[in-house]
Each structure stands twice: as C-alpha cells, then as structure tokens.
Design a protein around this motif. Structure first.
Motif, PDB file in Angstrom:
ATOM      1  N   ARG A 126       0.843  -1.193   0.000  1.00 49.50           N
ATOM      2  CA  ARG A 126       0.000   0.000   0.000  1.00 49.50           C
ATOM      3  C   ARG A 126       0.882   1.249   0.000  1.00 49.50           C
ATOM      4  O   ARG A 126       2.087   1.183   0.219  1.00 49.50           O
ATOM      5  CB  ARG A 126      -0.894   0.023   1.242  1.00 49.50           C
ATOM      6  CG  ARG A 126      -1.774  -1.221   1.411  1.00 49.50           C
ATOM      7  CD  ARG A 126      -2.980  -1.181   0.488  1.00 49.50           C
ATOM      8  NE  ARG A 126      -3.792  -2.391   0.581  1.00 49.50           N
ATOM      9  CZ  ARG A 126      -4.733  -2.613   1.520  1.00 49.50           C
ATOM     10  NH1 ARG A 126      -4.952  -1.689   2.458  1.00 49.50           N
ATOM     11  NH2 ARG A 126      -5.433  -3.720   1.508  1.00 49.50           N
ATOM     12  N   GLY A 184       0.883   5.736   1.063  1.00 46.99           N
ATOM     13  CA  GLY A 184       0.236   6.805   1.797  1.00 46.99           C
ATOM     14  C   GLY A 184       1.094   8.058   1.787  1.00 46.99           C
ATOM     15  O   GLY A 184       2.262   8.034   1.381  1.00 46.99           O
ATOM     16  N   LEU A 189      -5.913   7.992   2.769  1.00 49.55           N
ATOM     17  CA  LEU A 189      -4.555   7.896   2.214  1.00 49.55           C
ATOM     18  C   LEU A 189      -3.591   8.836   2.932  1.00 49.55           C
ATOM     19  O   LEU A 189      -2.376   8.649   2.864  1.00 49.55           O
ATOM     20  CB  LEU A 189      -4.599   8.248   0.718  1.00 49.55           C
ATOM     21  CG  LEU A 189      -3.415   7.801  -0.166  1.00 49.55           C
ATOM     22  CD1 LEU A 189      -3.429   6.298  -0.325  1.00 49.55           C
ATOM     23  CD2 LEU A 189      -3.504   8.475  -1.536  1.00 49.55           C
ATOM     24  N   TRP A 214      -2.557   4.885  12.201  1.00 54.97           N
ATOM     25  CA  TRP A 214      -2.733   5.199  10.782  1.00 54.97           C
ATOM     26  C   TRP A 214      -2.034   4.167   9.896  1.00 54.97           C
ATOM     27  O   TRP A 214      -2.579   3.725   8.885  1.00 54.97           O
ATOM     28  CB  TRP A 214      -2.190   6.608  10.499  1.00 54.97           C
ATOM     29  CG  TRP A 214      -2.243   6.977   9.043  1.00 54.97           C
ATOM     30  CD1 TRP A 214      -3.346   7.344   8.333  1.00 54.97           C
ATOM     31  CD2 TRP A 214      -1.151   6.991   8.110  1.00 54.97           C
ATOM     32  NE1 TRP A 214      -3.027   7.598   7.021  1.00 54.97           N
ATOM     33  CE2 TRP A 214      -1.669   7.391   6.857  1.00 54.97           C
ATOM     34  CE3 TRP A 214       0.202   6.711   8.223  1.00 54.97           C
ATOM     35  CZ2 TRP A 214      -0.882   7.518   5.727  1.00 54.97           C
ATOM     36  CZ3 TRP A 214       0.989   6.844   7.087  1.00 54.97           C
ATOM     37  CH2 TRP A 214       0.459   7.238   5.856  1.00 54.97           C
ATOM     38  N   ARG A 256      -3.797   1.723   7.147  1.00 55.31           N
ATOM     39  CA  ARG A 256      -3.440   1.658   5.736  1.00 55.31           C
ATOM     40  C   ARG A 256      -3.128   0.231   5.301  1.00 55.31           C
ATOM     41  O   ARG A 256      -3.235  -0.103   4.127  1.00 55.31           O
ATOM     42  CB  ARG A 256      -2.205   2.539   5.458  1.00 55.31           C
ATOM     43  CG  ARG A 256      -2.446   4.027   5.494  1.00 55.31           C
ATOM     44  CD  ARG A 256      -3.459   4.487   4.438  1.00 55.31           C
ATOM     45  NE  ARG A 256      -3.052   4.121   3.087  1.00 55.31           N
ATOM     46  CZ  ARG A 256      -3.839   3.530   2.204  1.00 55.31           C
ATOM     47  NH1 ARG A 256      -5.091   3.182   2.524  1.00 55.31           N
ATOM     48  NH2 ARG A 256      -3.409   3.268   0.993  1.00 55.31           N
TER      49      ARG A 256
END
Length: 554
Positions: free
Chosen positions: A133, A135, A156, A169, A173
């Motif tokens: 992923r 971010g 995001l 966070w 994610r």
C-alpha cells in the motif's frame, strides 16, 4: 521498538532544514511502532520505462510488518495546495515562500510499484499477492478534505494530529483487502534488498598506483639540479636511497650525449647496466659495467682478450693499457652511477677514461650513507669533483622512507612522496619463509590486482632464490623479478617483498638496500626477532647468535 534503518540519524541530517518534516515523521515512527515493525528511511530506487529507459526515484519511508504488509510513505512539509486546472502541487514554507513540488500521491505509488518489481526479482520472495500500500504524510497540515479525488481518498493521508498516533494510521493503511501477509521470509528479502550491507574491495594496486603517480610527478623536479651544474666539468652528486641519483645519472648522460659528446654511463652491476640501457635506448649514450668497458677497450686496442673473471686491479690495468695504446678510446664525458661501489684503483682508471680533451666531463653519483659506505667525499676530492648534495627522497613513500632511515647516517633527507600504505611485517617460522613469500606474491597478484612485472622479490641466499624461482615460475614468465639484494642496487619496483634472513643483519648494506627498493609497497618476511631488529636496530632487540639453515616448507 521498531527496527529502523538507519538506526540513528547523523547530526548533519537533523540540522538540514529541508528535512525537518521527514525527521518529524522519522521520530514518530521510531518511537511509536512496536517490535515486529521495520522502518526504512530514504530508500532510492532505479526503475525502467516501457521503452527501456532509466527512471529513478526515492521513497521517503518504507514500513513493513510480517503480519500486515508493506507501506510506502511520501512526506511533504509546509502548507500544501493542489491546483487541478494546472495539475500542480505546491508547498508554502514558514517564510511564506511557495515551492512547486511533485505529486506526493504519484511519488508514493511509483515507489510502491518500482520496488515491488525489484523485490519480485529477489530469491526467496513469496509467490503470493502480498499487501503493498502507499500513503502520504503532511506533518505541517491540520487536516485534509474527506476526498480530494478518486486517487486521493482521505484515508490515504496523515496530518499533524495523526503523528501522535502514527501506528494506528499505518495499521489502518495496511488493513482490509484479500492480499497475503508479508511473512518473515518476505520481510527478510525486503530487508536484504533495502538495507543490504555492501563492502567493495579496493585493490592495493589502485592506491599504490595513485602513490606512484605522485612519485613520478616528483622525480623530474630534480632535473633543475642538472641545469644548475650543467657547465661544471667535474662533480660528485651524493644522496641517500630514493633521492633520484640513478634517474639524474641517466638524464645527465643523455644531455651530455645530446651536446655531441662521446658519453659513457658506467656502473658496477650488470643488472643495473641492463636497466640503464633500457632507459637510454635510442640515445647515443654508451652504457656498460666497468668490467664490460675494460674488456671492450682491451679488444678494440688489440690487446690480450680478457677472460670472464678478472681481478679489480686487472680490469683497471686493462683500461690503462688500452688508453696508452689507443688514446682515442677515451671519452668526452663519463657518468658513474653507484660510484660508492668502486675501489680506489678502479677510480684511477675511471678518471683516465675522461681524458679525451681538456674539456672532458666526469660526473659521479654516489650514496651518502656514511653508516654503510663511510665518508667518501674525501676520496672524490682527490679527483677535484665538486660536491653536490641531494636532500629529497622522491622515490619512496614516507612509510618506506622512515624504515630505511633506521640504517642511514648522513646529511638529512626529507621524504616528499605520499604517506603510502604501512610496511607489511610478516612474521614466519624459519622453515616457512619461501612458502610465505610465495603466498604474499600470489596475494598481491590475485587478491590485489598487482601485475607480476611490478613486483620484486629480494633474497640474500642463492638457495632461497632457486626455491622461489621453482615455485613462482608462472609469475616469473609474466615479469616477476627475483634477485639477490646486492644485484638490485640502483633498481626499484613498485612492490618489493624482502626475505629477511640473518645475513641481512650481519651486513648493514643489505638491510639498507633491501628496505629502500620498494616505491609504494614493502613487505618484509622473517623471524619475529629479526623483524623487531629491522624496525629499530638501535632499540636493544637482540638477535640469536646462530640461525638454522633456511629450508623449503612443503
């Protein structure tokens, strides 16, 4: 605590104002993420475009956990704005200055895809769809809209408020979806890719080549001395090992011959004479040993041909007789290298060689080491030779020069060359000296990329030379020089390996010559007591009264 790469940020990095936002995120991740998490800061990557071109980038942070997956984070500091009409992102710093920045979402995504492609090429990477992923963190922004576009959902992004609970966070994610966890094997592969230790060996030949270039640049600086005494007919140039006497002798002879003078360059060693011929190839200088000169003149004068073995006095008499029969065989200029090796009787004959005219030249180059050769200046005064002193060592590195000075007594010398590598003192048992010398030569050739042509191996024993020649026959064919110390006077190699036996301590000249032949590298192999004495002969180290015969170790 998380495993963080690098473990600690250098002060210089922390003091960079442009990294302030990244450092704030670094500290938050380091302090809040627990064990099992791994954080990689500032990981560059090199990718490939569809057309085969190169494209590079950098991921500010890569955060990984074996049970979750991998998160790629891009950090942008300051107040952030995005103008969709121009598709431009900007950051405004604390001073109100606006900066155009790259699209942070695209940067994070590009890093994700580029490193995913890289890691899939690594051995051991899981054959599964692992959770990757991306971010973005805005550490100077209070909040962001719920949605800034289909590729920029609120989840995001992390803001200043999220830094106090950054672990939540990161976990958010890396949650959801049907991807597979990274696993310990995948984490190991990722760590190997992003934090792989690298140790690149720089061969000794490279650093020594740099030192040798510096020495080569120094040597011609002595040529101004030749200009200074160019109009002097009779001079005696003295200097310790490394002061460039042989180089000057060659250049001196070349210049004299270029003036149309019949010039002889002579020395005592046949091996040195061969070297001098090579240096002066193409010039009009005649190069020969004194023995060779005596035999050639005797033949040209029509006298009795001299045999292979002649006494010093017999050679001198042959010169006198030849010149008496054929005065035209005398020279306009005679240059003598290693002049300290000649006896008084020989010097009378050498002086007679330089009698072709009243303007004939006699230039002698000799070693000023009084400890080995005694006070020679008075001897040359008999021939009205004006003394010229060389005071700079231009051949050896400073480390080699320092070792040589243990056996030097005379006018002070200054080493102008580079510091160079340390002298390599290799302690060995008596019977293993040949084996260890061969190991050192092969280490230099194979491990340090040194050409055999640049290596000289010096011994004091014909038997040791024979054994070395047998074992190093391949290297000899490639130019390796194996020589007795006495035959190597006036010569040099970039790399010199000395086999130190008892004889080198019994005769100070052998130690002085052997230790000063290497330009950039010197290895000395021998018994511990002998090496200790060579390092400091006046330091009180005692040598054994007898030394067992040196034998070949199988």
């Amino acid at each position: 605590m998380a495993t963080v790469w690098p473990r600690r940020l250098p002060t210089a990095i922390r003091n960079e104002s442009r990294r302030a936002a990244e450092i704030r995120v670094y500290d938050a991740l380091s302090s809040q993420l627990g064990s099992g998490w791994t954080v990689f800061y500032s990981r560059p990557w090199l990718g490939e475009t569809p057309s085969g071109g190169e494209v590079d980038g950098e991921s500010d942070f890569v955060v990984a956990h074996r049970d979750y997956g991998v998160l790629f984070i891009e950090v942008k500091g300051g107040a952030i704005s995005y103008d969709p009409s121009e598709d431009r992102w900007r950051s405004t710093d604390r001073y109100g200055i606006r900066h155009r920045i790259k699209n942070p979402v695209k940067q994070a995504s590009d890093s994700k895809h580029a490193l995913l492609a890289k890691v899939r090429e690594e051995r051991g990477w899981p054959n599964a769809f692992v959770r990757f992923r991306h971010g973005v963190v805005f550490p100077d922004v209070t909040s962001v809209p719920k949605s800034m576009g289909p590729d920029k959902p609120r989840e995001l992004f992390a803001t200043r408020a999220d830094l106090d609970c950054i672990e939540g966070w990161v976990a958010q994610r890396l949650s959801g979806g049907n991807e597979k966890p990274l696993g310990q094997q995948g984490l190991d592969v990722l760590t190997r890719l992003l934090a792989r230790p690298i140790q690149l060996h720089s061969p000794l030949s490279f650093s020594c080549a740099d030192d040798d270039d510096a020495i080569e640049n120094l040597t011609p600086q002595q040529y101004h001395i030749l200009t200074a005494f160019g109009d002097l007919r009779r001079v005696a140039v003295s200097g310790g090992a490394g002061t460039g006497k042989t180089v000057l002798a060659c250049e001196d002879a070349r210049r004299l011959a270029d003036r149309g003078m019949r010039t002889l360059l002579t020395c005592g060693s046949s091996r040195l004479a061969d070297h001098l011929r090579g240096v002066l190839r193409g010039s009009a200088v005649e190069v020969d040993t004194f023995a060779g000169v005596a035999k050639r003149l005797s033949k040209e004068a029509g006298l009795v041909t001299l045999g292979a073995t002649q006494t010093v006095d017999g050679l001198a008499e042959a010169v006198f007789d030849s010149l008496a029969a054929r005065p035209d065989l005398a020279y306009d200029a005679v240059v003598v290298d290693e002049a300290q090796d000649f006896t008084p009787a020989t010097w009378i004959a050498i002086d007679s060689l330089a009698t072709r005219s009243e303007e004939s030249v006699l230039h002698a180059y000799f070693d000023s080491n009084q400890r080995v050769y005694g006070e020679l200046r008075s001897q040359f005064d008999c021939y009205s030779l004006l003394p010229i002193r060389l005071s700079r060592n231009l051949r050896n590195t400073q480390n080699i020069h320092e070792v040589t000075q243990q056996f030097y007594k005379g006018p002070s010398l200054v080493a102008d060359g580079p510091v160079g590598v340390e002298v390599n003192w290799i302690v060995c048992h008596e019977h293993a000296i040949v084996r260890d010398a061969c190991d050192e030569v092969r280490r230099l050739v194979v491990g340090e990329a040194v050409g055999p042509l640049d290596i000289g191996v010096l011994t004091t024993s014909p038997e040791l030379s024979r054994q070395l020649s047998k074992r190093l026959s391949d290297e000899i064919h490639q130019g390796l020089m194996i020589s007795s110390v006495s035959d190597f006077k006036g010569l040099e190699r970039r790399f010199v390996v000395v086999l130190a036996t008892r004889e080198i301590a019994d005769f100070p000249e052998l130690a002085y010559v052997a230790l000063s032949r290497g330009r950039t590298y010197l290895a000395v192999i021998g018994a511990a007591t002998l090496l200790t004495w060579l390092k400091a002969p006046g330091g009180g180290a005692s040598l054994p009264a007898t030394v067992a015969p040196w034998t070949l170790a199988e």
